[in-house]
Design an enzyme around this catalytic site. Sequence first.
Site, PDB file in Angstrom:
ATOM      1  N   THR A  86      -5.816   1.554  -2.330  1.00 16.64           N
ATOM      2  CA  THR A  86      -4.960   0.469  -1.821  1.00 16.64           C
ATOM      3  C   THR A  86      -5.853  -0.699  -1.404  1.00 16.64           C
ATOM      4  OG1 THR A  86      -5.053   1.041   0.530  1.00 16.64           O
ATOM      5  CG2 THR A  86      -3.370   2.165  -0.784  1.00 16.64           C
ATOM      6  N   GLY A 122       0.785  -1.231   0.000  1.00 18.74           N
ATOM      7  CA  GLY A 122       0.000   0.000   0.000  1.00 18.74           C
ATOM      8  C   GLY A 122       0.818   1.282   0.000  1.00 18.74           C
ATOM      9  N   TYR A 142     -16.196   3.964  11.225  1.00 13.36           N
ATOM     10  CA  TYR A 142     -14.784   4.374  11.340  1.00 13.36           C
ATOM     11  C   TYR A 142     -14.484   4.985  12.707  1.00 13.36           C
ATOM     12  CZ  TYR A 142     -10.443   5.923   8.959  1.00 13.36           C
ATOM     13  OH  TYR A 142      -9.144   6.108   8.539  1.00 13.36           O
ATOM     14  N   LYS A 166      -6.778   8.331  14.859  1.00 15.18           N
ATOM     15  CA  LYS A 166      -6.092   9.294  13.985  1.00 15.18           C
ATOM     16  C   LYS A 166      -6.125  10.696  14.607  1.00 15.18           C
ATOM     17  CE  LYS A 166      -4.967   6.479  10.590  1.00 15.18           C
ATOM     18  NZ  LYS A 166      -3.566   6.122  10.322  1.00 15.18           N
TER      19      LYS A 166
END
Length: 254
Positions: free
Chosen positions: A190, A16, A152, A159
Amino acid sequence: MEFEGKVALITGSGRGIGRAIALHLAERGADIVVNFFRNRTPAEDTAAEIGKLGRKAIVVKADIGDPDGIERLFAETELAFGALDILVCNAASGYNRPAMEQRVKGWDWTMNINARSALFCAQHAVPLMQKRGRGYIVNQSSIGSQRVLPEYVVVGASKAALEAVTRYLAVELAPLGIVVNAVSGGTVLTDALKHFRVLEDGSILGSGAERVPAGRMVMPEDIANVVAFLCTPAAEMIRGQVIVVDGGYTLTVH
Ligand SMILES: NC(=O)c1ccc[n+]([C@@H]2O[C@H](COP(=O)([O-])OP(=O)(O)OC[C@H]3O[C@@H](n4cnc5c(N)ncnc54)[C@H](OP(=O)(O)O)[C@@H]3O)[C@@H](O)[C@H]2O)c1
């Protein structure tokens, strides 16, 4: 070549975006530490490609969610190269599911790999960078740190933590001549996209190329270009920033 004689460690660089960054830095002269966790073959392939570019590469299996893995990763880096110029904290993992279905195990797993690792990788990187008198750290965030993406929640929180770590490191490591920033990609093409549900209209997270003002999806090489720039003297005065590389995707209301 601008990175000639420099050593770069990229976590999760067998596949990736990490692989693209490793190859890009090697093309521009750097020797590379290729790190993987589960997939040795692509990591060996990445190292072989780097060899063909005339650069040195070592391959280190290490789980960066485990402090012992981090320690071994940097010990092997020191053994092979003696010092370090560039650290890219790229590897990530996570449990993608709705907030109400998340479990403590998934939270800990995700936070440890995506956020905690950056702090403790930096602790090990700094002494190796001090041997050079300077260094560059780039952390790999995502737009889910600020925006709400389906399923998410835990990766997004990890993050956001990673971006906070980036700012603290930028300030605390500045006196040592170490430049710290983050890059935040939009939807990058990816294998990671396989972990997201394909929506009824066939799109992934509704982020097809037609919704990107720049007119195409972000490619791993787009991220690699920006990471490399942040590791040059031209970017010297960019500190603790999160550079969004999304072709303008997050600018518009969808
Ligand atoms: N793809 C996107 O759309 C996108 C968008 C924005 C940001 N990003 C960020 O960009 C980075 C790379 O994403 P990607 O799409 O290239 O991911 P990917 O294809 O899923 O690859 C993940 C990489 O991380 C490694 N890894 C996972 N857990 C690890 C661990 N515990 N220790 C060491 N390595 C580990 C994997 O190694 P193995 O192969 O050995 O498992 C692999 O090399 C991530 O930080 C991701 O959040 C991606």
